[in-house]
Design a protein around this motif. Structure first.
Motif, PDB file in Angstrom:
ATOM      1  N   UNK A 227       0.790  -1.178  -0.032  1.00 31.24           N
ATOM      2  CA  UNK A 227      -0.125  -0.034  -0.014  1.00 31.24           C
ATOM      3  C   UNK A 227       0.905   1.251   0.051  1.00 31.24           C
ATOM      4  N   UNK A 228       2.214   1.172  -0.238  1.00 35.20           N
ATOM      5  CA  UNK A 228       3.155   2.182  -0.134  1.00 35.20           C
ATOM      6  C   UNK A 228       3.872   2.282  -1.341  1.00 35.20           C
ATOM      7  N   UNK A 229       4.009   3.439  -1.873  1.00 36.25           N
ATOM      8  CA  UNK A 229       5.043   3.662  -3.004  1.00 36.25           C
ATOM      9  C   UNK A 229       6.019   4.382  -2.743  1.00 36.25           C
TER      10      UNK A 229
ATOM     11  N   UNK B 250      16.017  14.972  -7.704  1.00 35.14           N
ATOM     12  CA  UNK B 250      16.431  15.513  -6.512  1.00 35.14           C
ATOM     13  C   UNK B 250      15.209  15.513  -5.633  1.00 35.14           C
ATOM     14  N   UNK B 251      14.182  14.538  -5.733  1.00 37.24           N
ATOM     15  CA  UNK B 251      13.163  14.781  -5.169  1.00 37.24           C
ATOM     16  C   UNK B 251      12.573  13.108  -4.753  1.00 37.24           C
ATOM     17  N   UNK B 252      12.438  12.869  -3.448  1.00 34.44           N
ATOM     18  CA  UNK B 252      12.060  11.419  -3.030  1.00 34.44           C
ATOM     19  C   UNK B 252      10.395  11.775  -2.545  1.00 34.44           C
ATOM     20  N   UNK B 253       9.537  10.655  -3.121  1.00 33.25           N
ATOM     21  CA  UNK B 253       7.973  10.949  -2.766  1.00 33.25           C
ATOM     22  C   UNK B 253       7.731   9.583  -2.250  1.00 33.25           C
TER      23      UNK B 253
ATOM     24  N   UNK C 202      10.564  14.674   0.031  1.00 31.06           N
ATOM     25  CA  UNK C 202      11.719  14.882   0.694  1.00 31.06           C
ATOM     26  C   UNK C 202      12.585  15.640  -0.462  1.00 31.06           C
ATOM     27  N   UNK C 203      13.129  16.786  -0.667  1.00 29.13           N
ATOM     28  CA  UNK C 203      14.050  17.160  -1.484  1.00 29.13           C
ATOM     29  C   UNK C 203      15.147  16.525  -1.172  1.00 29.13           C
ATOM     30  N   UNK C 204      16.157  16.216  -2.088  1.00 36.12           N
ATOM     31  CA  UNK C 204      17.410  15.550  -2.028  1.00 36.12           C
ATOM     32  C   UNK C 204      18.593  16.441  -2.615  1.00 36.12           C
ATOM     33  N   UNK C 205      19.375  16.511  -1.775  1.00 33.96           N
ATOM     34  CA  UNK C 205      20.780  17.216  -2.213  1.00 33.96           C
ATOM     35  C   UNK C 205      21.181  16.413  -3.438  1.00 33.96           C
ATOM     36  N   UNK C 206      22.310  17.453  -4.343  1.00 32.21           N
ATOM     37  CA  UNK C 206      22.889  16.894  -5.302  1.00 32.21           C
ATOM     38  C   UNK C 206      23.640  15.579  -5.158  1.00 32.21           C
TER      39      UNK C 206
END
Length: 159
Positions: A62-64, A70-73, A101-105
Motif C-alpha cells: 500500500x506504499x509507493x 532530487x526528490x523522494x516521494x 523530501x528534497x534531496x541534495x545533489x
C-alpha cells in the motif's frame, strides 16, 4: 505540540550548508502541516543517510516510494477494510498521505525496507568521478630553458 523544527542552532555551527537547511525547511513546510506520517532523518556515515517513516496500519503493497531527480516521494494509500467489524474507536491514523523530501545533489536512494510498521529508506551520496577532486602532478622540465642565440652572437662565433 510543536511540529516545526528550528534549524537556527545548526545554521550557526555549520558553514556552506545553507542550501541543505533551506531544502529541509521548505520540505517540512510544504508537506503535511500536520506532520503525518512522522519521520526521522539520520546520518549513518559520512556519505550515508537514512529516512525512517512511521507507517503503522499500512502494508508494504500500500506504499509507493518514488525517486525522481532530487526528490523522494512516499505515497501511502490504504485499501478499504472489509469485514473488519464495527470500530468503537479508531486511533491508528491510516489516512492516505504523500510525503516529499528534497534531496541534495548526488544523493541516491539505495534501498527501502519495511519492518514493524516502519519504512526505512537508505540514501547514499555518490559523487561522480568527474566531480571528485584530483591531484595534478607537477611535471619537471629541464632545469634551465634553452637560450636562443642572438644575431650578434652568431656573427661573433663566425669570426
Amino acid at each position: 505540540m510543536r511540529t516545526n523544527f528550528d534549524f537556527a542552532p545548526y545554521r550557526r555551527s555549520t558553514v556552506g550548508f545553507d542550501r541543505l537547511f533551506d531544502l529541509l525547511e521548505t520540505g517540512m513546510r510544504s508537506d503535511g502541516l500536520d506532520g503525518y506520517p512522522p519521520f526521522d532523518i539520520a546520518r549513518d556515515g559520512e556519505d550515508s543517510y537514512r529516512i525512517t517513516v512511521a507507517v503503522a496500519g499500512f502494508r508494504p503493497d500500500e506504499i509507493e516510494v518514488i525517486a525522481q531527480q532530487n526528490q523522494l516521494t512516499i505515497i501511502g494509500k490504504r485499501a478499504e477494510d472489509k469485514d473488519q467489524g464495527e470500530y468503537l474507536h479508531r486511533g491508528i491514523a491510516a489516512r492516505p498521505f504523500e510525503r516529499r523530501f528534497q534531496l541534495a545533489d548526488f544523493i541516491e536512494v539505495r534501498s527501502a525496507d519495511f519492518e514493524n510498521g516502519l519504512l526505512t529508506i537508505a540514501l547514499q551520496r555518490v559523487i561522480p568521478e568527474a566531480m571528485k577532486p584530483r591531484k595534478i602532478e607537477i611535471g619537471g622540465g629541464s632545469t634551465a630553458p634553452e637560450r636562443l642565440e642572438t644575431h650578434a652572437e652568431k656573427v661573433a662565433q663566425a669570426a
